[in-house]
Design a protein around this motif. Structure first.
Motif, short mmCIF file in Angstrom:
data_model
loop_
_atom_site.label_atom_id
_atom_site.label_comp_id
_atom_site.label_asym_id
_atom_site.label_seq_id
_atom_site.Cartn_x
_atom_site.Cartn_y
_atom_site.Cartn_z
N GLU A 14 11.35 7.11 -7.22
CA GLU A 14 12.22 6.76 -6.07
C GLU A 14 11.88 7.54 -4.81
O GLU A 14 12.68 8.28 -4.28
CB GLU A 14 13.70 6.95 -6.45
N GLU A 15 10.66 7.37 -4.33
CA GLU A 15 10.30 8.03 -3.07
C GLU A 15 11.02 7.39 -1.90
O GLU A 15 11.36 8.05 -0.92
CB GLU A 15 8.77 7.95 -2.87
N GLU A 16 11.24 6.08 -2.00
CA GLU A 16 11.81 5.36 -0.85
C GLU A 16 13.33 5.47 -0.75
O GLU A 16 13.89 5.12 0.28
CB GLU A 16 11.41 3.88 -0.90
N GLY A 17 13.98 5.88 -1.82
CA GLY A 17 15.44 5.90 -1.76
C GLY A 17 16.03 4.51 -1.64
O GLY A 17 17.15 4.34 -1.16
N GLU A 64 -1.84 4.82 6.36
CA GLU A 64 -1.24 5.26 7.62
C GLU A 64 -0.16 4.27 8.04
O GLU A 64 -0.32 3.06 7.87
CB GLU A 64 -2.28 5.39 8.75
N GLN A 65 0.94 4.77 8.55
CA GLN A 65 2.07 3.89 8.92
C GLN A 65 2.15 3.83 10.44
O GLN A 65 3.17 4.08 11.06
CB GLN A 65 3.33 4.43 8.25
N GLY A 66 1.02 3.50 11.03
CA GLY A 66 0.87 3.42 12.47
C GLY A 66 -0.60 3.10 12.74
O GLY A 66 -1.36 2.83 11.81
N TYR A 114 0.79 -1.24 0.00
CA TYR A 114 0.00 0.00 0.00
C TYR A 114 0.82 1.28 0.00
O TYR A 114 0.35 2.32 -0.47
CB TYR A 114 -0.94 0.01 1.22
N ASP A 115 2.02 1.24 0.58
CA ASP A 115 2.83 2.45 0.74
C ASP A 115 3.20 2.97 -0.65
O ASP A 115 4.09 2.42 -1.31
CB ASP A 115 4.08 2.10 1.56
N GLY A 116 2.52 4.01 -1.08
CA GLY A 116 2.73 4.56 -2.41
C GLY A 116 1.58 4.22 -3.35
O GLY A 116 0.76 5.09 -3.68
N SER A 166 4.13 -1.04 8.43
CA SER A 166 4.47 -0.51 7.11
C SER A 166 5.93 -0.82 6.82
O SER A 166 6.68 -1.20 7.71
CB SER A 166 4.22 1.00 7.06
N HIS A 167 6.33 -0.69 5.56
CA HIS A 167 7.67 -1.09 5.10
C HIS A 167 7.91 -2.57 5.37
O HIS A 167 9.04 -3.00 5.59
CB HIS A 167 8.77 -0.23 5.74
N ALA A 168 6.84 -3.35 5.37
CA ALA A 168 6.90 -4.80 5.57
C ALA A 168 5.61 -5.37 5.00
O ALA A 168 4.60 -4.65 4.90
CB ALA A 168 7.05 -5.13 7.05
MN MN Z 1 7.61 4.32 2.61
#
Ligand code: MN
Ligand code: HGY
Ligand code: MN
Length: 401
Positions: free
Chosen positions: A122-125, A191-193, A88-90, A373-375
């Motif tokens: 490349e939002e995440e770098g 949401e990342q929380g 979902y992130d993005g 998030s990021h997982a």
């Molecule tokens: Mn992210």
């Protein structure tokens, strides 16, 4: 209408892209998966008769209305991912933006201002190390000569990766004329929380982003034999790195900040050798700038002192530092009033945060029942995603309709 079924239908067309057998999604910028995401976006734009543009930095814009007209309302997010990240992130922001356009058209809305759906590069770098790279380049927040030299883990330069994808790397850099045509930017994001879970609300509005950054710690010792080198004779950089991980965690907890060492590189990375060197990356975030500086300085002092005891050397270099962001208060209040949605801050970086220094920007968050998030455990129900689409459609109608 924004329905869960409709969200799911479009969502599933993107879902297989970059899905990794080892878990989650791997969509690094300019990789095969990223190019497939870009093709998907081009198809979606074409299916909606939106005019697709790739800007000089590889960011994509799909226009409903005149791309050259001023005061555009732009919405969107990114399609790249962290290694083995969630779905979902993005992508949620991009899919929701396309569906919001559909909803508005069905409602017969004829926008007074041009509307664009954007995908930032490349939002995440995750490939070249600098988060929000596409929006930083667009806004002139980073030197393009430096960016062209960035290399991925395989040694491929950003310039080489772009050229291989058919986008001229010579042109990257600030695009003031394009930026000046953006009148407002709204990014919808998972949401990342778990704040929205606690508040029992499907959608929220962002207030601010904590300042944050990435620091590279180069720790050098002496490579040697794991079996024969006496413990007292070792100059082991892994010890300094291990201490850095613990010190960062402790300092962050004591100060009400966040600090993570999520990536290390060990040379030579052999089971039976004392390492010669370790590179460890510190991700640090804090409620304000002074707290972030104090946190990083405290880690620096402790790691340096430890290196002295280990017989190693350490250098700590900032790779990217993002100042605090306060989203446009007028826009924030207007949107939270319009949607009846709660307002919440975040410690995660976003392209909306980079753009906020130049144009009125806002963010909508969609509830994430796991808070992960990021997982791969990142989650959202189709019902909440549909509520996000409806909220974004209302916001776009309010701003452009
Ligand atoms: Mn992210
Ligand atoms: O790392 C971040 O804060 C973001 O998710 N890019
Ligand atoms: Mn994101």
């Amino acid at each position: 209408m924004a329905t869960p079924e409709r969200f799911r239908r479009l969502w599933e067309t993107l879902l297989p892209v970059g899905r990794d057998p080892a878990g989650g999604w791997v969509r690094y910028s300019w990789s095969e998966a990223d190019l497939a995401c870009r093709r998907w976006f081009a198809e979606q734009a074409a299916a909606r008769d939106l005019v697709l543009e790739t800007d000089r930095n590889g960011n994509l814009f799909a226009w409903w209305g005149d791309p050259r007209a001023p005061d555009a309302v732009v919405t969107g997010s990114h399609l790249d991912s962290v290694p083995h990240g969630g779905a979902y992130d993005g992508p949620l922001g991009v899919v929701s933006a396309l569906l919001a356009v559909d909803v508005l058209r069905e409602r017969g809305v004829r926008p007074r201002r041009p509307v664009a759906v954007a995908v930032f590069t490349e939002e995440e770098g995750s490939r070249f190390g600098v988060a929000c790279l596409g929006s930083r380049l667009l806004t002139g927040a980073i030197d393009p000569d430096h960016v062209r030299t960035l290399r991925d883990l395989d040694g491929v330069s950003l310039a080489g990766a772009m050229a291989a994808a058919g986008v001229a790397p010579e042109g990257i850099g600030p695009d003031p004329e394009r930026l000046a045509r953006i009148g407002a930017f709204v990014e919808l994001h998972i949401e990342q929380g778990r704040r929205l879970v606690e508040l029992d609300a499907p959608v929220g509005v962002a207030s601010a982003i904590w300042p944050h950054g990435r620091w590279r710690m180069d720790i050098t010792g002496e490579g040697n034999h794991a079996g024969t080198t006496r413990m007292s004779d070792r100059r082991d950089p892994m010890l300094t790195a291990a201490y850095a991980v613990l010190a960062a965690n402790k300092e962050a907890r004591l100060r009400g900040c966040h600090a993570t060492v999520g990536r290390i590189e060990v040379t030579p990375n052999a089971t039976n050798a004392v390492p010669a060197s370790v590179v460890a990356w510190l991700d640090a975030r804090a409620p304000d700038r002074a707290a972030l500086e104090a946190l990083v300085e405290a880690v620096r002092v402790r790691v340096r002192e430890r290196a002295g005891r280990d017989g190693t050397t350490v250098t700590m270099t900032a790779e990217s530092v993002t100042p605090p962001v306060e989203f446009d208060a007028g826009l924030r209040d207007r949107l939270s009033g319009l949607l009846g949605a709660p307002v919440l801050p975040t410690a995660a970086g976003h392209d909306a945060g980079v753009l906020a220094a130049h144009v009125p920007a806002a963010m909508l968050f969609v509830r994430n029942p796991t808070g992960v998030s990021h997982a791969p455990g990142e989650a959202a129900t189709d019902e909440d995603c549909a509520a996000g689409v409806a909220a974004l459609a209302d916001v776009l109608a309010e701003l452009a309709g």
